[in-house]
Each structure stands twice: as structure tokens, then as C-alpha cells.
Design a protein around this motif. Structure first.
Motif, PDB file in Angstrom:
ATOM      1  N   TYR A 141       0.863  -1.180   0.000  1.00 33.95           N
ATOM      2  CA  TYR A 141       0.000   0.000   0.000  1.00 33.95           C
ATOM      3  C   TYR A 141       0.896   1.225   0.000  1.00 33.95           C
ATOM      4  CZ  TYR A 141      -3.614  -3.283   1.390  1.00 33.95           C
ATOM      5  OH  TYR A 141      -4.474  -4.351   1.436  1.00 33.95           O
ATOM      6  N   ILE A 142       0.715   2.105  -0.976  1.00 32.32           N
ATOM      7  CA  ILE A 142       1.567   3.283  -1.129  1.00 32.32           C
ATOM      8  C   ILE A 142       0.705   4.528  -0.975  1.00 32.32           C
ATOM      9  CG2 ILE A 142       3.159   4.490  -2.646  1.00 32.32           C
ATOM     10  CD1 ILE A 142       3.612   1.755  -4.055  1.00 32.32           C
ATOM     11  N   HIS A 143       1.135   5.409  -0.082  1.00 32.31           N
ATOM     12  CA  HIS A 143       0.417   6.646   0.178  1.00 32.31           C
ATOM     13  C   HIS A 143       1.378   7.821   0.004  1.00 32.31           C
ATOM     14  CE1 HIS A 143      -2.694   4.148   1.965  1.00 32.31           C
ATOM     15  NE2 HIS A 143      -1.749   3.549   2.665  1.00 32.31           N
ATOM     16  N   ILE A 170       2.015  10.309  -6.185  1.00 27.19           N
ATOM     17  CA  ILE A 170       2.830   9.140  -6.499  1.00 27.19           C
ATOM     18  C   ILE A 170       2.682   8.839  -7.987  1.00 27.19           C
ATOM     19  CG2 ILE A 170       3.265   6.709  -5.994  1.00 27.19           C
ATOM     20  CD1 ILE A 170       3.819   8.569  -3.644  1.00 27.19           C
ATOM     21  N   ASP A 212       3.613   6.761 -11.636  1.00 29.55           N
ATOM     22  CA  ASP A 212       3.742   5.351 -11.981  1.00 29.55           C
ATOM     23  C   ASP A 212       5.178   4.877 -11.809  1.00 29.55           C
ATOM     24  OD1 ASP A 212       1.057   5.092 -12.565  1.00 29.55           O
ATOM     25  OD2 ASP A 212       1.330   5.514 -14.709  1.00 29.55           O
ATOM     26  N   HIS A 231       5.774   4.318  -8.141  1.00 32.64           N
ATOM     27  CA  HIS A 231       5.034   3.123  -7.726  1.00 32.64           C
ATOM     28  C   HIS A 231       5.784   1.861  -8.157  1.00 32.64           C
ATOM     29  CE1 HIS A 231       1.809   0.169  -7.494  1.00 32.64           C
ATOM     30  NE2 HIS A 231       1.155   1.024  -6.735  1.00 32.64           N
ATOM     31  N   ASN A 232       6.226   1.819  -9.402  1.00 30.15           N
ATOM     32  CA  ASN A 232       6.951   0.654  -9.912  1.00 30.15           C
ATOM     33  C   ASN A 232       8.269   0.449  -9.181  1.00 30.15           C
ATOM     34  OD1 ASN A 232       4.935   0.110 -11.758  1.00 30.15           O
ATOM     35  ND2 ASN A 232       5.919   1.269 -13.393  1.00 30.15           N
ATOM     36  N   GLU A 265       7.633  -1.067  -5.663  1.00 34.00           N
ATOM     37  CA  GLU A 265       7.287  -2.489  -5.728  1.00 34.00           C
ATOM     38  C   GLU A 265       8.485  -3.339  -6.131  1.00 34.00           C
ATOM     39  OE1 GLU A 265       3.754  -3.167  -8.001  1.00 34.00           O
ATOM     40  OE2 GLU A 265       2.493  -2.559  -6.320  1.00 34.00           O
TER      41      GLU A 265
END
Length: 80
Positions: free
Chosen positions: A4-6, A12, A14, A17-18, A21
Motif C-alpha cells: 500500500y503506497i500513500h 505518487i 507510476d 510506484h513501480n 514495488e
């Protein structure tokens, strides 16, 4: 592992986010992490620095790191 990213005071992207992860996926070879494990990542932009907080809840305990750096990617690398 569920991630979960906030973002606080930051959107945020892409790419961010990548990268988060990808960095956290290396833990799969050290721990047997399934979907019962949850990683909370908070990216907080406090001009001129960025704070990255990573908290992973496991059945054995809590893994936590908090790093403040000018560059988001450097802060993420140090936290992981």
C-alpha cells in the motif's frame, strides 16, 4: 506481499510506484511473504526533503524504516 503506497504532499507517479514495488520484491527471496503480509509505504514531501517510511507487518513482528533525503530514489534505496 500486499503493498500500500500513500503520498503526503506529493502525487505518487507510476515510476515511483513501480520502483517501490521492485525494491520491495527482493524480500521474497529472504522471507516467504504471501498476501497475508502487508507493506505500508508513505512518501512525505517536506520541502526540500522527502521522507520515505516503510512498515511491514509480519506474524513475527514489525519491520520499519524511515529515511529522510533530498532525493526520493536515494531515500527509498536507503530505507530498503
Amino acid at each position: 506481499m500486499l503493498v500500500y503506497i500513500h503520498g503526503k504532499n506529493i502525487d505518487i507517479t507510476d515510476a515511483m510506484h513501480n520502483r517501490i514495488e521492485t525494491k520491495l520484491s527482493f524480500m521474497d527471496k529472504y522471507f516467504e511473504l504471501d498476501d497475508s503480509y502487508r507493506a505500508n509505504v508513505i512518501v512525505n514531501s517536506q520541502k526540500p526533503t522527502t521522507v520515505v517510511e516503510i512498515t511491514i507487518h509480519t506474524k513475527f513482528g514489525i519491520l520499519r524504516a524511515e529515511v529522510e533525503n533530498i532525493d526520493f530514489y536515494a531515500a527509498l534505496d536507503i530505507a530498503v
